[in-house]
Enzyme design. Structure first.
Site, PDB file in Angstrom:
ATOM      1  N   ARG A  50      -4.620  -2.191  10.417  1.00  0.00           N
ATOM      2  CA  ARG A  50      -5.167  -3.555  10.337  1.00  0.00           C
ATOM      3  C   ARG A  50      -5.053  -4.288  11.676  1.00  0.00           C
ATOM      4  O   ARG A  50      -6.049  -4.749  12.224  1.00  0.00           O
ATOM      5  CB  ARG A  50      -4.371  -4.297   9.263  1.00  0.00           C
ATOM      6  CG  ARG A  50      -4.660  -5.736   9.101  1.00  0.00           C
ATOM      7  CD  ARG A  50      -3.857  -6.263   7.950  1.00  0.00           C
ATOM      8  NE  ARG A  50      -4.320  -5.704   6.696  1.00  0.00           N
ATOM      9  CZ  ARG A  50      -5.406  -6.118   6.059  1.00  0.00           C
ATOM     10  NH1 ARG A  50      -6.121  -7.108   6.544  1.00  0.00           N
ATOM     11  NH2 ARG A  50      -5.767  -5.565   4.921  1.00  0.00           N
TER      12      ARG A  50
ATOM     13  N   GLY B  46       0.822  -1.216   0.000  1.00  0.00           N
ATOM     14  CA  GLY B  46       0.000   0.000   0.000  1.00  0.00           C
ATOM     15  C   GLY B  46       0.850   1.258   0.000  1.00  0.00           C
ATOM     16  O   GLY B  46       2.036   1.222   0.342  1.00  0.00           O
TER      17      GLY B  46
ATOM     18  N   THR C 110       5.081   1.610   6.086  1.00  0.00           N
ATOM     19  CA  THR C 110       3.710   1.275   6.451  1.00  0.00           C
ATOM     20  C   THR C 110       3.108   2.425   7.237  1.00  0.00           C
ATOM     21  O   THR C 110       3.735   2.902   8.185  1.00  0.00           O
ATOM     22  CB  THR C 110       3.635   0.012   7.338  1.00  0.00           C
ATOM     23  OG1 THR C 110       2.413   0.048   8.082  1.00  0.00           O
ATOM     24  CG2 THR C 110       4.765  -0.076   8.340  1.00  0.00           C
TER      25      THR C 110
ATOM     26  N   ASP D 199       5.510  -5.435   5.907  1.00  0.00           N
ATOM     27  CA  ASP D 199       5.901  -6.766   6.382  1.00  0.00           C
ATOM     28  C   ASP D 199       5.844  -7.830   5.281  1.00  0.00           C
ATOM     29  O   ASP D 199       6.764  -8.632   5.136  1.00  0.00           O
ATOM     30  CB  ASP D 199       5.079  -7.187   7.613  1.00  0.00           C
ATOM     31  CG  ASP D 199       3.578  -6.929   7.440  1.00  0.00           C
ATOM     32  OD1 ASP D 199       3.181  -6.425   6.371  1.00  0.00           O
ATOM     33  OD2 ASP D 199       2.826  -7.246   8.376  1.00  0.00           O
TER      34      ASP D 199
ATOM     35  N   ASP E 296       0.660   2.006   9.005  1.00  0.00           N
ATOM     36  CA  ASP E 296       0.169   1.396  10.247  1.00  0.00           C
ATOM     37  C   ASP E 296       1.224   1.518  11.358  1.00  0.00           C
ATOM     38  O   ASP E 296       0.910   1.320  12.534  1.00  0.00           O
ATOM     39  CB  ASP E 296      -0.163  -0.081  10.028  1.00  0.00           C
ATOM     40  CG  ASP E 296      -1.334  -0.265   9.073  1.00  0.00           C
ATOM     41  OD1 ASP E 296      -1.913   0.746   8.646  1.00  0.00           O
ATOM     42  OD2 ASP E 296      -1.668  -1.418   8.761  1.00  0.00           O
TER      43      ASP E 296
ATOM     44  N   ARG F 113       0.425  -5.493  -4.644  1.00  0.00           N
ATOM     45  CA  ARG F 113       0.510  -6.427  -3.522  1.00  0.00           C
ATOM     46  C   ARG F 113       0.804  -7.816  -4.053  1.00  0.00           C
ATOM     47  O   ARG F 113       0.546  -8.115  -5.211  1.00  0.00           O
ATOM     48  CB  ARG F 113      -0.824  -6.483  -2.777  1.00  0.00           C
ATOM     49  CG  ARG F 113      -1.071  -5.281  -1.911  1.00  0.00           C
ATOM     50  CD  ARG F 113      -2.159  -5.551  -0.892  1.00  0.00           C
ATOM     51  NE  ARG F 113      -2.405  -4.360  -0.107  1.00  0.00           N
ATOM     52  CZ  ARG F 113      -1.667  -3.985   0.939  1.00  0.00           C
ATOM     53  NH1 ARG F 113      -0.648  -4.719   1.321  1.00  0.00           N
ATOM     54  NH2 ARG F 113      -1.957  -2.890   1.593  1.00  0.00           N
TER      55      ARG F 113
HETATM   56  O1  F6P Z   1      -0.316  -1.078   4.215  1.00  0.00           O
HETATM   57  C1  F6P Z   1      -1.176  -1.368   5.261  1.00  0.00           C
HETATM   58  C2  F6P Z   1      -2.487  -0.721   5.021  1.00  0.00           C
HETATM   59  O2  F6P Z   1      -2.328   0.644   5.103  1.00  0.00           O
HETATM   60  C3  F6P Z   1      -3.545  -1.238   6.005  1.00  0.00           C
HETATM   61  O3  F6P Z   1      -3.766  -0.402   7.082  1.00  0.00           O
HETATM   62  C4  F6P Z   1      -4.759  -1.375   5.149  1.00  0.00           C
HETATM   63  O4  F6P Z   1      -5.583  -2.410   5.625  1.00  0.00           O
HETATM   64  C5  F6P Z   1      -4.202  -1.702   3.822  1.00  0.00           C
HETATM   65  O5  F6P Z   1      -2.978  -1.025   3.733  1.00  0.00           O
HETATM   66  C6  F6P Z   1      -5.139  -1.352   2.692  1.00  0.00           C
HETATM   67  O6  F6P Z   1      -4.463  -1.255   1.482  1.00  0.00           O
HETATM   68  P1  F6P Z   1      -5.038  -1.699   0.077  1.00  0.00           P
HETATM   69  O7  F6P Z   1      -6.471  -1.331   0.030  1.00  0.00           O
HETATM   70  O8  F6P Z   1      -4.201  -0.958  -0.885  1.00  0.00           O
HETATM   71  O9  F6P Z   1      -4.828  -3.183  -0.011  1.00  0.00           O
END
Ligand code: F6P
Length: 462
Positions: A271, A104, A224, A196, A226, A170
């Site tokens: 998350r 992300g 991140t 991670d 997060d 991803r």
């Molecule tokens: O990278 C972690 C994060 O920011 C989480 O908090 C969130 O759940 C996720 O990315 C959402 O990302 P995407 O919608 O791009 O998969």
């Protein structure tokens, strides 16, 4: 000259004695602290006399302070300090480097790309730098993504925009195919900017490189919003993200203020970890209730969410709630998220989260309707808005230093490591160690205590 951490604290490296750092007191403390009274069963972690922070925590300075050499420094667990080495492993004239951004978005990705390119180019004289497109996909030759050639000119102003000029994605890719590509393109160092999941991918890459006996370094820069990567005080982009969230929380309060029994609610990313929700709530000072994944949530009961809302409404006439997306997932029944069901996980292997914001909004409205009372819930979900902004000034500087240290680490021939920050110093963290843990908010720790003192909410929902 070899640098010590003290050298990095410019102007603070004069030799000090313990008495120079002693704090005067007015006398012995004899009265029990009332701080525990409003904090529930588990009490507070009080600071004791032995809880001191060493002035300089490098092993070399410790020897100096103790007046004796620590004869076996290798017996003490210690991170390698990041920074330039006097001897390097790669010849910059022939070195070819790659950069990839995975997972992300986070504010500052472009700053780190730019910083790596500028340090490689100007600091070391490296002239061959490429950026792989769309995460690890860009390393799979058969997918046909052409790498971008990166130069100081091409990255000069990319940091003025959020996102990543390289694109991201991803999901894991085959380590063998990725190493084939790195080898075929003569890459000496690959910089991986990711969270991670991406660091696990980088570990597989390193293992495959080692298995083939290749000399390709893999250097991670943890990313991140997060803020859940261990061994790092804060991940880049975190300050930008929670600062942006403050404006949204303010809007939620304005909306709540304008309605009778008004409730403003903001959902923020997070998350497994509620750092973003906690820090945004603290920075805004306008939140009355914060819900995070680490603290179980109940709706009913004397200290449940409904009762907390009722109390704040009675006192102030409006309520502001900040909820982390991973909070209270166990409360939501969602047949689509049944374990094993196709599509219940994202490409990184994370379980897809159920929408706690929508769920809470509906539950709160239903509760008030049952009680025969009127309320308005204004629910704001700014998740992607916050993640896609450019880095704030503080993060810009931080990204620059992360990038510089990543380059120093790579040129010195290190691999399977990421840049971390420990006790305020940039350090080298083995990737395997960082990947073996995640960082979460400690419900008994000072951050959560700070949140409950700021909001006035109960320490636990019950
Ligand atoms: O990278 C972690 C994060 O920011 C989480 O908090 C969130 O759940 C996720 O990315 C959402 O990302 P995407 O919608 O791009 O998969």
């Amino acid at each position: 000259m070899v640098m010590t951490p003290a050298d990095h604290q410019e102007g603070q490296n004069a030799r000090l004695m313990p008495q120079d750092l002693a704090i005067d007191t007015l006398g012995r403390c004899l009265l029990p602290s009332p701080v525990t009274r409003h904090l529930g069963q588990r009490g507070v972690k009080f600071v004791g006399e032995a809880d001191k922070v060493l002035f300089d925590d490098s092993i070399s300075s410790l020897s100096l302070s103790l007046g004796q050499t620590i004869t076996d420094p290798s017996s003490l667990p210690a991170f390698e300090l990041a920074g330039p080495r006097d001897k390097i492993f790669f010849d910059p004239r022939t070195l070819r480097c790659g950069i990839v951004t995975c997972g992300g978005l986070a504010p500052g990705l472009n700053n780190v790309i730019r910083g790596i390119v500028l340090e490689l180019w100007a600091g070391y004289g490296v002239r061959q730098i490429v950026g792989y497109r769309f995460g690890y996909e860009g390393l799979i030759a058969r997918l046909g993504h052409q790498p971008m050639v990166l130069t100081p000119e091409s990255v000069a102003s990319i940091h003025h925009e959020g996102g990543t000029v390289l694109g991201t994605s991803r999901g894991a890719q085959d380590a063998g195919e990725m190493v084939d590509n790195l080898e075929a393109n003569g890459i000496g160092i690959l910089f991986v900017l990711g969270g991670d999941g991406s660091m696990n991918g980088a570990l597989s890459l390193s293992a495959e490189i080692a298995r083939r006996g290749l000399r390709i370094g893999i250097i991670g820069v943890p990313k991140t919003i997060d803020n859940d990567v261990p061994f790092i005080d804060r991940s880049f982009g975190f300050v930008s993200a929670y600062s942006a969230a403050v404006d949204v929380i303010h809007s939620a309060r304005i909306e709540a203020l304008a309605a009778r029994n008004g409730i403003g609610m903001v959902k923020l990313m997070g998350r497994h970890a509620g750092f973003l929700a906690c820090q945004a709530a603290l920075a805004s000072t306008e939140a009355d209730l914060v819900l995070i994944p680490e603290v179980p949530v109940v709706l009913e009961g004397n200290n449940g969410v409904f009762a907390c809302i009722e109390r704040v409404l009675a006192r102030k006439g409006h309520v502001v709630i900040v909820v982390a997306e991973g909070a209270a997932q166990n409360l939501i029944v969602d047949p689509d998220a049944a374990p094993g069901r196709v599509g219940s996980r994202d490409k990184s292997g994370n379980a897809k989260l159920k929408d706690i914001g929508v769920f809470l909004r509906d539950q709160i409205l239903a509760h008030f309707e049952t009680e025969g009372r009127e309320t308005t819930v204004k629910y704001i979900d700014p998740s992607y808005t916050i993640r896609s902004i450019p880095a704030c000034p503080s993060d810009s500087v931080y990204c620059w230093d992360m990038a510089r240290n990543a380059v120093h680490a790579g040129l010195a021939g290190n691999t399977a490591m990421l840049i971390g920050r420990w006790h305020g110093h940039f350090v080298h963290v083995p990737m395997a160690l960082a990947s073996s843990k995640t960082r979460t908010v400690d419900p008994d720790g000072d951050l959560w205590m700070s949140v409950i003192e700021s909001t006035g909410q109960p320490r636990e929902f019950a």
